[in-house]
Scaffold this motif. Structure first.
Motif, PDB file in Angstrom:
ATOM      1  N   SER A   1       8.245  -4.336   5.898  1.00 34.51           N
ATOM      2  CA  SER A   1       7.336  -3.228   5.607  1.00 34.51           C
ATOM      3  C   SER A   1       6.255  -3.127   6.673  1.00 34.51           C
ATOM      4  CB  SER A   1       6.673  -3.422   4.241  1.00 34.51           C
ATOM      5  OG  SER A   1       5.756  -2.366   3.973  1.00 34.51           O
ATOM      6  N   TRP A   2       5.873  -1.898   6.983  1.00 35.57           N
ATOM      7  CA  TRP A   2       4.764  -1.677   7.904  1.00 35.57           C
ATOM      8  C   TRP A   2       3.426  -1.672   7.174  1.00 35.57           C
ATOM      9  CZ3 TRP A   2       2.432   3.084   6.751  1.00 35.57           C
ATOM     10  CH2 TRP A   2       3.233   4.008   6.050  1.00 35.57           C
ATOM     11  N   ASN A   3       3.451  -1.726   5.854  1.00 36.00           N
ATOM     12  CA  ASN A   3       2.220  -1.790   5.078  1.00 36.00           C
ATOM     13  C   ASN A   3       1.579  -3.167   5.196  1.00 36.00           C
ATOM     14  OD1 ASN A   3       1.822   0.756   4.000  1.00 36.00           O
ATOM     15  ND2 ASN A   3       3.130   0.377   2.240  1.00 36.00           N
ATOM     16  N   SER A   4       0.270  -3.191   5.010  1.00 38.17           N
ATOM     17  CA  SER A   4      -0.452  -4.458   4.947  1.00 38.17           C
ATOM     18  C   SER A   4      -0.008  -5.253   3.727  1.00 38.17           C
ATOM     19  CB  SER A   4      -1.957  -4.166   4.841  1.00 38.17           C
ATOM     20  OG  SER A   4      -2.655  -5.266   4.301  1.00 38.17           O
ATOM     21  N   PRO A   5      -0.046  -6.583   3.796  1.00 36.36           N
ATOM     22  CA  PRO A   5       0.310  -7.397   2.630  1.00 36.36           C
ATOM     23  C   PRO A   5      -0.554  -7.101   1.406  1.00 36.36           C
ATOM     24  CG  PRO A   5       0.206  -8.750   4.585  1.00 36.36           C
ATOM     25  CD  PRO A   5      -0.344  -7.413   4.974  1.00 36.36           C
ATOM     26  N   LYS A   6      -1.748  -6.505   1.616  1.00 37.03           N
ATOM     27  CA  LYS A   6      -2.649  -6.198   0.506  1.00 37.03           C
ATOM     28  C   LYS A   6      -2.444  -4.797  -0.055  1.00 37.03           C
ATOM     29  CE  LYS A   6      -6.323  -9.280   2.151  1.00 37.03           C
ATOM     30  NZ  LYS A   6      -7.756  -9.373   2.553  1.00 37.03           N
ATOM     31  N   ASN A   7      -1.554  -4.022   0.556  1.00 35.52           N
ATOM     32  CA  ASN A   7      -1.309  -2.659   0.085  1.00 35.52           C
ATOM     33  C   ASN A   7      -0.653  -2.696  -1.289  1.00 35.52           C
ATOM     34  OD1 ASN A   7       0.292  -0.026  -0.156  1.00 35.52           O
ATOM     35  ND2 ASN A   7      -0.914   0.350   1.681  1.00 35.52           N
ATOM     36  N   VAL A   8      -1.063  -1.776  -2.170  1.00 37.14           N
ATOM     37  CA  VAL A   8      -0.547  -1.783  -3.547  1.00 37.14           C
ATOM     38  C   VAL A   8       0.955  -1.539  -3.624  1.00 37.14           C
ATOM     39  CG1 VAL A   8      -2.724  -1.147  -4.645  1.00 37.14           C
ATOM     40  CG2 VAL A   8      -1.166   0.663  -3.851  1.00 37.14           C
ATOM     41  N   VAL A   9       1.521  -0.890  -2.612  1.00 43.28           N
ATOM     42  CA  VAL A   9       2.980  -0.710  -2.605  1.00 43.28           C
ATOM     43  C   VAL A   9       3.674  -2.060  -2.678  1.00 43.28           C
ATOM     44  CG1 VAL A   9       4.951   0.092  -1.244  1.00 43.28           C
ATOM     45  CG2 VAL A   9       2.882   1.492  -1.388  1.00 43.28           C
ATOM     46  N   LEU A  10       3.084  -3.042  -2.001  1.00 47.59           N
ATOM     47  CA  LEU A  10       3.656  -4.389  -1.981  1.00 47.59           C
ATOM     48  C   LEU A  10       3.147  -5.246  -3.133  1.00 47.59           C
ATOM     49  CD1 LEU A  10       3.556  -5.149   1.852  1.00 47.59           C
ATOM     50  CD2 LEU A  10       5.345  -4.028   0.531  1.00 47.59           C
ATOM     51  N   THR A  11       1.829  -5.265  -3.340  1.00 43.09           N
ATOM     52  CA  THR A  11       1.271  -6.170  -4.343  1.00 43.09           C
ATOM     53  C   THR A  11       1.665  -5.786  -5.764  1.00 43.09           C
ATOM     54  OG1 THR A  11      -0.816  -4.935  -4.491  1.00 43.09           O
ATOM     55  CG2 THR A  11      -0.700  -6.742  -2.893  1.00 43.09           C
ATOM     56  N   GLU A  12       1.685  -4.481  -6.047  1.00 43.27           N
ATOM     57  CA  GLU A  12       1.994  -4.032  -7.408  1.00 43.27           C
ATOM     58  C   GLU A  12       3.464  -3.687  -7.593  1.00 43.27           C
ATOM     59  OE1 GLU A  12       0.204  -4.178  -9.927  1.00 43.27           O
ATOM     60  OE2 GLU A  12      -1.848  -4.333  -9.212  1.00 43.27           O
TER      61      GLU A  12
ATOM     62  N   ALA B   1       5.533  -8.301   5.902  1.00 46.35           N
ATOM     63  CA  ALA B   1       4.680  -7.113   5.878  1.00 46.35           C
ATOM     64  C   ALA B   1       3.912  -6.965   7.184  1.00 46.35           C
ATOM     65  CB  ALA B   1       3.715  -7.223   4.695  1.00 46.35           C
ATOM     66  N   GLY B   2       3.085  -5.914   7.251  1.00 48.14           N
ATOM     67  CA  GLY B   2       2.214  -5.722   8.399  1.00 48.14           C
ATOM     68  C   GLY B   2       2.916  -5.339   9.676  1.00 48.14           C
ATOM     69  N   ALA B   3       4.049  -4.638   9.573  1.00 46.16           N
ATOM     70  CA  ALA B   3       4.787  -4.156  10.746  1.00 46.16           C
ATOM     71  C   ALA B   3       5.275  -5.290  11.646  1.00 46.16           C
ATOM     72  CB  ALA B   3       3.944  -3.169  11.550  1.00 46.16           C
ATOM     73  N   GLN B   4       5.592  -6.431  11.052  1.00 46.77           N
ATOM     74  CA  GLN B   4       6.133  -7.532  11.847  1.00 46.77           C
ATOM     75  C   GLN B   4       7.504  -7.193  12.424  1.00 46.77           C
ATOM     76  OE1 GLN B   4       5.722 -11.610  10.241  1.00 46.77           O
ATOM     77  NE2 GLN B   4       4.667 -10.681   8.494  1.00 46.77           N
ATOM     78  N   LEU B   5       8.255  -6.346  11.715  1.00 45.80           N
ATOM     79  CA  LEU B   5       9.612  -6.010  12.144  1.00 45.80           C
ATOM     80  C   LEU B   5       9.719  -4.609  12.717  1.00 45.80           C
ATOM     81  CD1 LEU B   5      11.661  -7.552   9.192  1.00 45.80           C
ATOM     82  CD2 LEU B   5      11.159  -8.552  11.422  1.00 45.80           C
TER      83      LEU B   5
ATOM     84  N   SER C   1      -6.788   0.816   0.983  1.00 45.84           N
ATOM     85  CA  SER C   1      -5.495   0.335   1.484  1.00 45.84           C
ATOM     86  C   SER C   1      -5.449   0.223   2.998  1.00 45.84           C
ATOM     87  CB  SER C   1      -4.376   1.275   1.015  1.00 45.84           C
ATOM     88  OG  SER C   1      -4.279   1.289  -0.385  1.00 45.84           O
ATOM     89  N   PHE C   2      -6.099   1.162   3.687  1.00 39.67           N
ATOM     90  CA  PHE C   2      -6.044   1.167   5.146  1.00 39.67           C
ATOM     91  C   PHE C   2      -7.398   0.885   5.797  1.00 39.67           C
ATOM     92  CE2 PHE C   2      -2.312   3.624   3.876  1.00 39.67           C
ATOM     93  CZ  PHE C   2      -1.334   2.988   4.627  1.00 39.67           C
TER      94      PHE C   2
END
Length: 373
Positions: free
Chosen positions: A31-42, A65-69, A218-219
Motif C-alpha cells: 500500500s502507498w498509504n501510511s501505516p497510520k491511515n485508517v484504510v489500513l488500521t481499521e 505500507a508507506g509506498a515501500q513497493l 491521514s496525510f
C-alpha cells in the motif's frame, strides 16, 4: 493522543509477518498509504488478520505500507506484475486507460450523499452488474475484491475560502469528474495522489486539496491547510482496498479464497464507517484546537453544482464511449439502480458497521463463487 491507540494493534500484527522467512504460505499486501491511515488500521490489517485466523494460519500476510513497493499511480501495475500479491488502494482515475469501464462508476461521485450507500452500490455494481469492470481488472492480471467509500469531499486550502468566487485561479488537487465542476468555477485542476499533493502544498505549488476533511489527519495536513470550505462536493466510493494478483489468487486453495470473500464485507464496512466516517467526526472536533477554520459553504456553489450533477449523467457515459466503453449507458443505469436499492437498505441499517457488513454479504458476496470470481 488524537489517534485512537487501539487502532495500531492490527497493523502491528500484520507487519509482524514481515520478519518471518518467506514461504509459499506468505503473501504480500502493498500500500502507498501510511501505516497510520485508517484504510489500513481499521480495514486492511484487521481483514488480513481475520483471513489468517479463518484459514488456520495456512494463509499469512506481510503488510508493507508507506509506498515501500509502489506509489498510488503504480499500484495496479505493481499488482499486475506481482510486485505484491495484493494491494491498494487502487484508484480508477489514476489508471483511466486500464480501468475504462470501472471509471464510469468512479465518475458518478454524486449519486448519493451517504458513504454507506455509495460503498454498497459500488460493490454490487462491480461484482454483479458490470462484467466490463471486472474485465478491466482481469486484463491487468488482477481481481477486484473490495472497495470502500470516503466521506464527502471538502476543499482544504492554504488561504481563507468561503464562496464559489474564491475558487477563481486557485490550483486544486483533484482527480476525476469533480475537476470539471471546479474548473467551471475558475479553479485550475491539478491531478496527482494525496501524498504528492502534500508535497505540492508544502512547496507552494498548490492552493487547495479536494478531499475528505479526515485527510487533515491521514496525510498530515494540519499545518498546511488551515482553511476548510465545508461543501458537499463528492463522495469517492470506488477506491479498491483489496485487489489481488490473479496468479496469486489461483494459487490459493478454495477454502482460502472463500475466507477472503467471507471477510470482504467487513473490510468495506470497517474502512467506510469505523475508518473514514469516525475519523471525519474526530477531525472536526480537533480542528479548532489545531487552528483550522472550517467555513460552511455560503450557498453560492449550489445552483452551479446542481446543474453540474445533472449534466454529468450525460457527460460521463459520452466520454466513456469515446474511450471505447460500449456498455457505458448500461453501467450508469445499473449503478444508479443499485444506488436506489442501497438507499433503502441504508434506511433500515443506518451507519452500523456490522449491519452494513451483513447486508453486503447478503446482497453481494454470498453470491460469489470462489472458483469463478
Amino acid at each position: 493522543m488524537f489517534r485512537r491507540l487501539s487502532l495500531a494493534a492490527p497493523v502491528a500484527v500484520a507487519l509482524a509477518f514481515a520478519g518471518q522467512p518467506a514461504s509459499a504460505a506468505e503473501y504480500v499486501y502493498g500500500s502507498w498509504n501510511s501505516p497510520k491511515n485508517v484504510v489500513l488500521t481499521e480495514g486492511v490489517a484487521p481483514y488480513l488478520e481475520a483471513v489468517t485466523k479463518e484459514t488456520g494460519g495456512s494463509l499469512k500476510w506481510k503488510l508493507l505500507a508507506g509506498a515501500q513497493l509502489f506509489g498510488g499511480r503504480a499500484t495496479l501495475a505493481g499488482i499486475r506484475d506481482r510486485i505484491a500479491d495484493a494491494g491498494g488502494p487502487v484508484i480508477p482515475a489514476f489508471t483511466r486507460k486500464e480501468l475504462r469501464a470501472a471509471n464510469v462508476v468512479y465518475d458518478l461521485i454524486n449519486a448519493s450523499v451517504s458513504p454507506v450507500v455509495m460503498a454498497g452500490a459500488v460493490a454490487e455494481t462491480y461484482h454483479l452488474d458490470c462484467p466490463d469492470c471486472k474485465g478491466d481488472f482481469s486484463r491487468n492480471n488482477a481481481l477486484f475484491l473490495a472497495n470502500y467509500a470516503s466521506t464527502r469531499f471538502n476543499l482544504l486550502c492554504r488561504a481563507p475560502i468561503a464562496k464559489a468566487s474564491d475558487m477563481k485561479g486557485r490550483r486544486v488537487r483533484v482527480v476525476g469528474a469533480l475537476g470539471r465542476f471546479l474548473k467551471s468555477l475558475g479553479a485550475v485542476p491539478v491531478g496527482g495522489s494525496p501524498a504528492k499533493a502534500v508535497q505540492a502544498i508544502q512547496r507552494g505549488n498548490l492552493d487547495c486539496i479536494a478531499g475528505p476533511i479526515s485527510w487533515l489527519q491521514s496525510f498530515g495536513l494540519w499545518d498546511l491547510t488551515k482553511h476548510v470550505l465545508d461543501a458537499e462536493l463528492a463522495i469517492q466510493p470506488t477506491p479498491s482496498g483489496m485487489v489481488v494478483n490473479r496468479d496469486a489468487w489461483k494459487a490459493l486453495s478454495k477454502s482460502e479464497r472463500a475466507a477472503m470473500i467471507k471477510h470482504a464485507p467487513s473490510l468495506i464496512a470497517n474502512i467506510t464507517i469505523r475508518g473514514y466516517m469516525a475519523e471525519d467526526v474526530e477531525v472536526r472536533a480537533e480542528a479548532k484546537k489545531r487552528g483550522v477554520t472550517i467555513t460552511p459553504e455560503d450557498g453560492s456553489m449550489g445552483p452551479a453544482f446542481e446543474a453540474y450533477k445533472k449534466n454529468e449523467l450525460k457527460v460521463v457515459p459520452e466520454l466513456a464511449k469515446k474511450d471505447g466503453v460500449e456498455s457505458a449507458d448500461a453501467i450508469v443505469k445499473a449503478h444508479l439502480a443499485n444506488v436506489a436499492k442501497w438507499e433503502k437498505i441504508h434506511e433500515k441499517i443506518g451507519d452500523d458497521p456490522d449491519k452494513f457488513a451483513q447486508a453486503l454479504w447478503d446482497e453481494v458476496f454470498s453470491k460469489l463463487d470462489p472458483d469463478k470470481i
